[in-house]
Every structure is written in structure tokens, then in C-alpha cells.
Design a protein around this motif. Structure first.
Motif, PDB file in Angstrom:
ATOM      1  N   CYS A 106       0.860  -1.180   0.000  1.00 40.69           N
ATOM      2  CA  CYS A 106       0.000   0.000   0.000  1.00 40.69           C
ATOM      3  C   CYS A 106       0.896   1.230   0.000  1.00 40.69           C
ATOM      4  O   CYS A 106       2.124   1.119   0.083  1.00 40.69           O
ATOM      5  CB  CYS A 106      -0.929   0.015   1.228  1.00 40.69           C
ATOM      6  SG  CYS A 106      -0.060   0.151   2.807  1.00 40.69           S
ATOM      7  N   LEU A 107       0.303   2.393  -0.100  1.00 41.35           N
ATOM      8  CA  LEU A 107       1.073   3.631  -0.119  1.00 41.35           C
ATOM      9  C   LEU A 107       1.740   3.863   1.235  1.00 41.35           C
ATOM     10  O   LEU A 107       1.071   3.918   2.268  1.00 41.35           O
ATOM     11  CB  LEU A 107       0.168   4.813  -0.460  1.00 41.35           C
ATOM     12  CG  LEU A 107       0.833   6.191  -0.434  1.00 41.35           C
ATOM     13  CD1 LEU A 107       1.908   6.294  -1.511  1.00 41.35           C
ATOM     14  CD2 LEU A 107      -0.209   7.290  -0.622  1.00 41.35           C
ATOM     15  N   ALA A 108       3.066   3.992   1.222  1.00 39.90           N
ATOM     16  CA  ALA A 108       3.821   4.355   2.421  1.00 39.90           C
ATOM     17  C   ALA A 108       4.000   5.867   2.404  1.00 39.90           C
ATOM     18  O   ALA A 108       4.798   6.405   1.641  1.00 39.90           O
ATOM     19  CB  ALA A 108       5.172   3.646   2.440  1.00 39.90           C
ATOM     20  N   ASP A 125       3.095  -4.208   8.243  1.00 39.99           N
ATOM     21  CA  ASP A 125       3.604  -2.933   8.751  1.00 39.99           C
ATOM     22  C   ASP A 125       4.847  -2.447   8.013  1.00 39.99           C
ATOM     23  O   ASP A 125       5.457  -1.450   8.397  1.00 39.99           O
ATOM     24  CB  ASP A 125       3.894  -3.012  10.249  1.00 39.99           C
ATOM     25  CG  ASP A 125       5.005  -3.987  10.590  1.00 39.99           C
ATOM     26  OD1 ASP A 125       5.383  -4.797   9.707  1.00 39.99           O
ATOM     27  OD2 ASP A 125       5.501  -3.938  11.732  1.00 39.99           O
ATOM     28  N   THR A 126       5.224  -3.149   6.914  1.00 40.78           N
ATOM     29  CA  THR A 126       6.364  -2.714   6.097  1.00 40.78           C
ATOM     30  C   THR A 126       5.966  -2.735   4.617  1.00 40.78           C
ATOM     31  O   THR A 126       6.373  -3.613   3.860  1.00 40.78           O
ATOM     32  CB  THR A 126       7.597  -3.605   6.338  1.00 40.78           C
ATOM     33  OG1 THR A 126       7.240  -4.973   6.100  1.00 40.78           O
ATOM     34  CG2 THR A 126       8.124  -3.448   7.747  1.00 40.78           C
ATOM     35  N   PRO A 127       5.173  -1.763   4.178  1.00 43.04           N
ATOM     36  CA  PRO A 127       4.640  -1.799   2.817  1.00 43.04           C
ATOM     37  C   PRO A 127       5.672  -1.625   1.719  1.00 43.04           C
ATOM     38  O   PRO A 127       5.404  -1.955   0.557  1.00 43.04           O
ATOM     39  CB  PRO A 127       3.640  -0.636   2.811  1.00 43.04           C
ATOM     40  CG  PRO A 127       4.093   0.278   3.899  1.00 43.04           C
ATOM     41  CD  PRO A 127       4.639  -0.626   4.958  1.00 43.04           C
ATOM     42  N   ASP A 128       6.876  -1.110   2.043  1.00 39.52           N
ATOM     43  CA  ASP A 128       7.928  -0.944   1.043  1.00 39.52           C
ATOM     44  C   ASP A 128       8.926  -2.091   1.041  1.00 39.52           C
ATOM     45  O   ASP A 128       9.941  -2.029   0.342  1.00 39.52           O
ATOM     46  CB  ASP A 128       8.710   0.346   1.312  1.00 39.52           C
ATOM     47  CG  ASP A 128       7.989   1.592   0.833  1.00 39.52           C
ATOM     48  OD1 ASP A 128       7.110   1.463  -0.038  1.00 39.52           O
ATOM     49  OD2 ASP A 128       8.302   2.685   1.331  1.00 39.52           O
ATOM     50  N   ALA A 129       8.663  -3.145   1.808  1.00 45.63           N
ATOM     51  CA  ALA A 129       9.664  -4.198   1.982  1.00 45.63           C
ATOM     52  C   ALA A 129       9.957  -4.969   0.706  1.00 45.63           C
ATOM     53  O   ALA A 129      10.970  -5.675   0.627  1.00 45.63           O
ATOM     54  CB  ALA A 129       9.228  -5.164   3.077  1.00 45.63           C
ATOM     55  N   LEU A 130       9.103  -4.861  -0.312  1.00 45.99           N
ATOM     56  CA  LEU A 130       9.380  -5.551  -1.568  1.00 45.99           C
ATOM     57  C   LEU A 130      10.586  -4.972  -2.294  1.00 45.99           C
ATOM     58  O   LEU A 130      11.009  -5.507  -3.323  1.00 45.99           O
ATOM     59  CB  LEU A 130       8.161  -5.520  -2.485  1.00 45.99           C
ATOM     60  CG  LEU A 130       7.849  -4.238  -3.259  1.00 45.99           C
ATOM     61  CD1 LEU A 130       6.934  -4.552  -4.449  1.00 45.99           C
ATOM     62  CD2 LEU A 130       7.199  -3.217  -2.356  1.00 45.99           C
ATOM     63  N   PHE A 131      11.187  -3.893  -1.753  1.00 47.22           N
ATOM     64  CA  PHE A 131      12.403  -3.317  -2.317  1.00 47.22           C
ATOM     65  C   PHE A 131      13.569  -3.562  -1.342  1.00 47.22           C
ATOM     66  O   PHE A 131      14.098  -2.638  -0.721  1.00 47.22           O
ATOM     67  CB  PHE A 131      12.219  -1.820  -2.565  1.00 47.22           C
ATOM     68  CG  PHE A 131      11.080  -1.475  -3.490  1.00 47.22           C
ATOM     69  CD1 PHE A 131      10.886  -2.154  -4.676  1.00 47.22           C
ATOM     70  CD2 PHE A 131      10.191  -0.462  -3.158  1.00 47.22           C
ATOM     71  CE1 PHE A 131       9.834  -1.836  -5.543  1.00 47.22           C
ATOM     72  CE2 PHE A 131       9.144  -0.119  -4.010  1.00 47.22           C
ATOM     73  CZ  PHE A 131       8.962  -0.812  -5.206  1.00 47.22           C
ATOM     74  N   VAL A 176       9.288   3.945   8.607  1.00 44.23           N
ATOM     75  CA  VAL A 176       8.516   2.848   8.036  1.00 44.23           C
ATOM     76  C   VAL A 176       9.426   1.821   7.369  1.00 44.23           C
ATOM     77  O   VAL A 176       9.102   0.625   7.331  1.00 44.23           O
ATOM     78  CB  VAL A 176       7.462   3.373   7.033  1.00 44.23           C
ATOM     79  CG1 VAL A 176       8.106   3.954   5.783  1.00 44.23           C
ATOM     80  CG2 VAL A 176       6.465   2.272   6.662  1.00 44.23           C
ATOM     81  N   ARG A 177      10.583   2.261   6.895  1.00 41.95           N
ATOM     82  CA  ARG A 177      11.536   1.355   6.278  1.00 41.95           C
ATOM     83  C   ARG A 177      12.596   0.874   7.271  1.00 41.95           C
ATOM     84  O   ARG A 177      13.188  -0.193   7.069  1.00 41.95           O
ATOM     85  CB  ARG A 177      12.202   2.005   5.068  1.00 41.95           C
ATOM     86  CG  ARG A 177      11.209   2.414   3.978  1.00 41.95           C
ATOM     87  CD  ARG A 177      11.724   2.116   2.594  1.00 41.95           C
ATOM     88  NE  ARG A 177      11.992   0.710   2.399  1.00 41.95           N
ATOM     89  CZ  ARG A 177      12.643   0.232   1.321  1.00 41.95           C
ATOM     90  NH1 ARG A 177      13.097   1.058   0.398  1.00 41.95           N
ATOM     91  NH2 ARG A 177      12.856  -1.063   1.192  1.00 41.95           N
ATOM     92  N   GLN A 178      12.835   1.621   8.311  1.00 44.85           N
ATOM     93  CA  GLN A 178      13.798   1.181   9.319  1.00 44.85           C
ATOM     94  C   GLN A 178      13.342  -0.117   9.973  1.00 44.85           C
ATOM     95  O   GLN A 178      14.170  -0.931  10.402  1.00 44.85           O
ATOM     96  CB  GLN A 178      13.998   2.270  10.363  1.00 44.85           C
ATOM     97  CG  GLN A 178      14.731   3.497   9.829  1.00 44.85           C
ATOM     98  CD  GLN A 178      14.685   4.682  10.773  1.00 44.85           C
ATOM     99  OE1 GLN A 178      14.258   4.555  11.919  1.00 44.85           O
ATOM    100  NE2 GLN A 178      15.103   5.847  10.290  1.00 44.85           N
ATOM    101  N   ARG A 179      12.026  -0.328  10.022  1.00 35.95           N
ATOM    102  CA  ARG A 179      11.510  -1.571  10.618  1.00 35.95           C
ATOM    103  C   ARG A 179      11.979  -2.801   9.844  1.00 35.95           C
ATOM    104  O   ARG A 179      12.110  -3.887  10.404  1.00 35.95           O
ATOM    105  CB  ARG A 179       9.983  -1.528  10.668  1.00 35.95           C
ATOM    106  CG  ARG A 179       9.420  -0.513  11.644  1.00 35.95           C
ATOM    107  CD  ARG A 179       7.962  -0.772  11.937  1.00 35.95           C
ATOM    108  NE  ARG A 179       7.081  -0.432  10.825  1.00 35.95           N
ATOM    109  CZ  ARG A 179       6.493   0.770  10.678  1.00 35.95           C
ATOM    110  NH1 ARG A 179       6.720   1.736  11.560  1.00 35.95           N
ATOM    111  NH2 ARG A 179       5.684   1.003   9.661  1.00 35.95           N
TER     112      ARG A 179
END
Length: 303
Positions: free
Chosen positions: A37-39, A85-91, A112-115
Motif C-alpha cells: 500500500c502507499l507508504a 507494517d512494512t509496505p515498502d519491503a518488496l524493495f 517505516v523502512r527502518q523496521r
């Protein structure tokens, strides 16, 4: 050497043999787009991200599965699950990277990405399964988003590091040391650009795809062109916008990019890739690209 001096960097880089390591990875790993989803934090400095209405989680998952299947035909490719809780994790290439015998954990700019860096399962894979030593940069203050910010010629052991909100000079120095590079060129990305790997791809150390508008200093573009001649390929603005610069070679003869990027290639670019002995393979990633990254961003390399 780590420097902003373009001439000094190029002069030194020309003395380096392609004996630093293999030019392409022996494997790859992905993280599935669970929670896609949108981060909103990431959207503050990633102009490529679409608005929330264009995020289609089911389509992104289907595309990602096809990417996994396709890459597995070339190199062993594993995929970890994502989390809501990590919507950008696909990168994952921004957060995890490898060099011989070690893995590196990056310091992401946004919480949000530090997680993502706290993933015990991924760390256990590197440390326990691959027996890699850990270099953890995630708990220091300087952003250094690994192979998003640092594009590496693995054969020569040289890096091209674009500075932005996602990587400062101290972070670049930390990455230079962690990867053990022989030389790194520092430069500013153009306003509105967030990662170097969206505007520069080095394909097996033999060819370069470069998007001129992504660089604040045209001299960097000229240096890349000169260094990788005759296979330095300058992309048009339309190719840049379609993520053609976000490509990767996982073998010596195939350049991977999204289907949208492949459609945008001009006849001149296709001819130049052919002259460099690269075949283009493309995977549809329209839904994934709504998140502001493309194929190369999805691929973390195993060296």
C-alpha cells in the motif's frame, strides 16, 4: 579512494583490473509485497510513487510471483514474506546487501523502512545459513540505503554513490568501507531524485544505462559515458520515466527490466544493448511500479 573529484576517480578507476570479484551475483532474494500500500513517509521524497488509489495489492502479488519465477530460471532466487507494517519491503536491496563473506544492513531514512532492518529471519538466513559476517549500519545516524544509493561495478570494485535525503556523505563512506570498494565517486543527484539505481545501471561491468536528468552535475554523466564506452547508453527522458534505468544483469548476457521499461526503449537503445551482447528480458510490473520502484529495486543480490 572516495572522492567527489571526477577526474581523479576516473584516472584511478582506469588502473583497476576486473579482478575484484564476479561481475554478477550467484543468487538473489526477494521479499513479497504483503501489506502492499502507499507508504506516506516514503512518498515525501519519492516522486515516482503513485497516489493510494493506484495501489493494487493482488496485482502486485501476481507480478512479484512472476518475477520470482523468471529470475529463478537464471540464478537461485529465494523469497521471504512481507509484513503488513512494512509496505515498502518488496524493495529489499535498500536494506540488505552482500559482499564476499558478509552481509550489510543499511540505515533507512524513514521509520517505516527502518523496521525492515530488524527482520530476525533474514538476518538469521545470512548469519546462520550462509555463515556471513554481519556489518550493521542500521543503528547509526547517517542514511545509507545500500544499492539504491550506491551502484557498484562488482568486477572492478568501484561505486557510484548519488547523495540525496536517502544517503549523506558519512553514510556513503560507511558503505564504501562495508563493501570494501577500491574507489567510490560521490555526486549529488538532481533535485527530485531519491536513488542512484533509478538513473544508473551497470550491467555486468560491461555496459551502462544512464539517465542524464538524474544527475545534478553533467560531468558525472560524461565520465560514465567515457569510462564505459563504447557501451555507455544514454537514455531519453521517456525511458528514464519508464524505469529503464532501473535494470540489472544477473548473468553476463541478459539485462532485466520491467515490461513498461522495455516498451519505452528506443530503437537506438535496443541496438546499443544488442551491440553490448545483452538480450533484454522483461517482466510486467505496472502495479509494483506504483510504489516508486521497479525491477532492480525488487532484487537483492547474493555474492
Amino acid at each position: 579512494m572516495i572522492t567527489r573529484d571526477i577526474k581523479a576517480f576516473v584516472s584511478h578507476a582506469r588502473t583497476l583490473a576486473q579482478d575484484f570479484g564476479p561481475p554478477t551475483a550467484r543468487g538473489a532474494f526477494l521479499i513479497s509485497p504483503d501489506g502492499f500500500c502507499l507508504a506516506h513517509e516514503s512518498a515525501t521524497d519519492n516522486r515516482y510513487m503513485a497516489d493510494a488509489t493506484r495501489f493494487d495489492a493482488a496485482c502486485a502479488t501476481s507480478e512479484h510471483h512472476e518475477l520470482h519465477r523468471a529470475l529463478s530460471e537464471v540464478v537461485p532466487t529465494i523469497c521471504f514474506p512481507g509484513h503488513d507494517d512494512t509496505p515498502d519491503a518488496l524493495f529489499p536491496n535498500n536494506v540488505f546487501a552482500t559482499a564476499e563473506g558478509r552481509y550489510i544492513v543499511g540505515r533507512m531514512r524513514h521509520p517505516v523502512r527502518q523496521r525492515e532492518a530488524a527482520r530476525d529471519d533474514i538476518r538469521a538466513f545470512f548469519a546462520g545459513v550462509l555463515d556471513y559476517a554481519e556489518i550493521d549500519l542500521s543503528d547509526q545516524a547517517h542514511p545509507c540505503e545500500l544499492t539504491g544509493s550506491m551502484v557498484i561495478d562488482r568486477g572492478r570494485g568501484i561505486g557510484f554513490c548519488g547523495l540525496s535525503e536517502r544517503c549523506d556523505e558519512v553514510g556513503a563512506q560507511l558503505m564504501h568501507e562495508a563493501f570494501g570498494l577500491r574507489a567510490t565517486l560521490l555526486f549529488d543527484l538532481a533535485p527530485g531524485e531519491y536513488h542512484t539505481n533509478v538513473v544508473l545501471a551497470l550491467l555486468a561491468g560491461r555496459a551502462a544505462l544512464v539517465c542524464p536528468r538524474g544527475f545534478a552535475d553533467p560531468g558525472v554523466v560524461e565520465a560514465v559515458q567515457d569510462f564505459y564506452a563504447p557501451h555507455a547508453i544514454v537514455l531519453s527522458d521517456a525511458e528514464h520515466a519508464a524505469f529503464a534505468g532501473n535494470a540489472i544483469a544477473l548473468s553476463r548476457d541478459v539485462a532485466w527490466m520491467s515490461a513498461g521499461a522495455e516498451r519505452a526503449l528506443t530503437p537506438a537503445t535496443r541496438a546499443a544493448l544488442d551491440a553490448a551482447s545483452f538480450t533484454v528480458r522483461a517482466v510486467p510490473l505496472d502495479a509494483i511500479e506504483a510504489a516508486g520502484g521497479s525491477l532492480r529495486c525488487c532484487v537483492a543480490e547474493l555474492y
